[in-house]
Design an enzyme around this catalytic site. Structure first.
Site, mmCIF file in Angstrom:
data_model
loop_
_atom_site.group_PDB
_atom_site.id
_atom_site.type_symbol
_atom_site.label_atom_id
_atom_site.label_comp_id
_atom_site.label_asym_id
_atom_site.label_seq_id
_atom_site.Cartn_x
_atom_site.Cartn_y
_atom_site.Cartn_z
ATOM 1 N N THR A 262 2.109 -4.619 4.436
ATOM 2 C CA THR A 262 2.037 -5.009 5.850
ATOM 3 C C THR A 262 1.562 -6.455 6.040
ATOM 4 O O THR A 262 1.843 -7.066 7.063
ATOM 5 C CB THR A 262 1.082 -4.074 6.620
ATOM 6 O OG1 THR A 262 -0.195 -4.073 5.968
ATOM 7 C CG2 THR A 262 1.613 -2.672 6.683
ATOM 8 N N ASP B 107 1.926 -6.755 -4.146
ATOM 9 C CA ASP B 107 1.172 -6.816 -2.896
ATOM 10 C C ASP B 107 1.868 -7.913 -2.085
ATOM 11 O O ASP B 107 2.207 -8.976 -2.617
ATOM 12 C CB ASP B 107 -0.273 -7.219 -3.210
ATOM 13 C CG ASP B 107 -1.162 -7.182 -1.977
ATOM 14 O OD1 ASP B 107 -2.087 -6.365 -1.954
ATOM 15 O OD2 ASP B 107 -0.946 -8.000 -1.049
ATOM 16 N N SER B 108 2.059 -7.673 -0.801
ATOM 17 C CA SER B 108 2.877 -8.626 -0.041
ATOM 18 C C SER B 108 2.196 -9.978 0.159
ATOM 19 O O SER B 108 2.833 -10.928 0.594
ATOM 20 C CB SER B 108 3.316 -8.031 1.296
ATOM 21 O OG SER B 108 2.275 -8.057 2.232
ATOM 22 N N SER B 109 0.926 -10.092 -0.190
ATOM 23 C CA SER B 109 0.294 -11.414 -0.154
ATOM 24 C C SER B 109 0.948 -12.342 -1.183
ATOM 25 O O SER B 109 0.820 -13.555 -1.094
ATOM 26 C CB SER B 109 -1.198 -11.311 -0.458
ATOM 27 O OG SER B 109 -1.800 -10.470 0.487
ATOM 28 N N THR C 150 0.823 -1.216 0.000
ATOM 29 C CA THR C 150 0.000 0.000 0.000
ATOM 30 C C THR C 150 0.859 1.269 0.000
ATOM 31 O O THR C 150 0.503 2.275 -0.616
ATOM 32 C CB THR C 150 -0.893 0.004 1.269
ATOM 33 O OG1 THR C 150 -1.720 -1.154 1.205
ATOM 34 C CG2 THR C 150 -1.750 1.233 1.367
HETATM 35 N N1 ASP Z 1 -2.257 -5.863 0.883
HETATM 36 C C1 ASP Z 1 -1.218 -4.906 1.191
HETATM 37 C C2 ASP Z 1 0.106 -5.636 1.236
HETATM 38 O O1 ASP Z 1 0.410 -6.296 2.180
HETATM 39 C C3 ASP Z 1 -1.511 -4.229 2.470
HETATM 40 C C4 ASP Z 1 -0.476 -3.216 2.917
HETATM 41 O O2 ASP Z 1 0.504 -2.923 2.268
HETATM 42 O O3 ASP Z 1 -0.658 -2.668 3.989
HETATM 43 O O4 ASP Z 1 0.849 -5.560 0.285
#
Ligand code: ASP
Length: 354
Positions: A103, A71-73, A28
């Site tokens: 995150t 995206d970190s997923s 994000t």
């Molecule tokens: N879905 C996002 C990620 O982890 C959420 C974030 O960055 O806060 O890449």
């Protein structure tokens, strides 16, 4: 994996006070709006436009961005290997590192890097944001500025925080003790079993008693072999024998994290105990990690964990699931099964209390 690199000197015309390497992976944090109002990843080379106050830090910033921010997923062990390798190559020439990361899986990546970078002597500070940097109320700006300040902080020529950390919402936490606990408010992370390493108020207050000392002679040992043949068996009231057996029968399974209740307790029905015992007899490492985010596993304290102790389940003390997952992957990859079994319950990077 493709990367782009730029060097930004925020000190000109003076010479910089320090050199920090920023690795931008996505998440994000780096989102901005295109001309149609759609959120897209921003070009990190333009960071000074978003954050002119960076100039006041007077640092030389090397920025390595993922060519395609993610995206970190979508983070995979291959990304951990790339990050650890970049940090190791630049360990001598930079004062510290800031990793901008989504995150969602930040606690996994920070934990993984703490095991992959043995003998780290420089700060590796993960941060990100709950709101994109383009948003007026974004937390991205403060998170980045303070992460850079911590990454470059030194005393008598030595880094103040020579470990892998997460800086978020005014708190610096040990990476392999952290968990994402919040998805709407700004205080996204917590480390229930370890005090914050610093709090950022008017000044940054470091909690020196809890910051790790550099143990080695300064030589960084990079450990990038990963074996992901592990699984998590999370207990819940009503869990069926077929679910338990299916997880334990996973092909090539080498280790399983048994996510238990409270201080390491599990139901006592015989099918669970015998399935675990059979798995242990086949050589599978079973580690007991609590579903609680505070406190520790003490097998044998209650009748409901005595059997686990008897059959050879290894108590994971106060380790997070994120730390246990990544530690098992690195230990299995680097050292193989017998040393993974021996080392999993020892503190390697401050991830558990012994
Ligand atoms: N879905 C996002 C990620 O982890 C959420 C974030 O960055 O806060 O890449």
């Amino acid at each position: 994996m493709q990367f782009k690199q730029v060097v930004i000197n925020t000190a000109l015309p003076q010479s910089p006070k320090g050199r920090v390497l920023i690795i931008y992976t996505g998440g994000t944090f780096g989102m901005t709006y295109d001309q149609d109002g759609v959120l897209i990843p921003f070009d990190f080379a333009l960071i000074l436009e978003h954050l002119p106050t960076l100039r006041n830090l007077a640092l030389e910033l090397t920025v390595i961005s993922f060519e395609n921010p993610i995206d970190s997923s979508n983070i995979e062990p291959a990304h951990w290997q790339a990050l650890a390798t970049i940090i190791s190559k630049n360990h001598e020439t930079h004062d510290g590192f800031v990793v901008l990361h989504g995150t969602d899986t930040m606690a996994y990546t920070a934990s993984a890097l703490s095991f992959m970078l043995e003998g780290l002597a420089k700060p590796v500070i993960f941060t990100g944001a709950q709101l994109p940097i383009a948003e007026p109320r974004s937390d991205a700006r403060e998170n980045l500025i303070t992460a850079l300040e911590i990454a470059s902080a030194k005393k008598d020529g030595k880094a103040l925080v020579p470990e892998v950390c997460i800086y978020f919402d005014y708190e610096l936490l040990r990476g392999n003790r952290s968990k994402k606990v919040e998805s709407m408010q700004f205080d996204a992370f917590d480390s229930g079993n370890y005090p914050p390493l610093a709090k950022a108020g008017v000044k940054i207050d470091y909690n020196f008693a809890y910051i790790r000392e550099v143990k080695s002679n300064g030589a960084l040992k990079l450990r990038t072999k990963i074996d992901a043949n592990i699984s998590i068996l999370k207990l819940f009231p009503g869990i069926s024998t077929s679910t338990i057996e299916a997880i334990l029968a996973t092909k090539n399974l080498k280790a399983v994290i048994l996510e238990t209740y409270g201080s390491g307790n599990a139901p006592t029905f015989p099918a669970l105990i015998s399935a675990l015992e059979a798995a242990i007899d086949r050589g599978i490492i079973v580690v007991n990690i609590s579903q609680c985010s505070g406190g520790m596993v003490t097998q044998g304290r209650y009748e409901t964990s005595r059997e686990l102790l008897r059959i050879g389940v290894i108590g994971g003390a106060d380790m997070t699931t994120e730390a246990a997952v990544t530690k098992l992957m690195v230990l299995l990859g680097e050292n193989g099964e017998s040393s993974a079994r021996e080392l999993i319950a020892r503190s390697l990077a401050g991830e558990l209390t012994v």
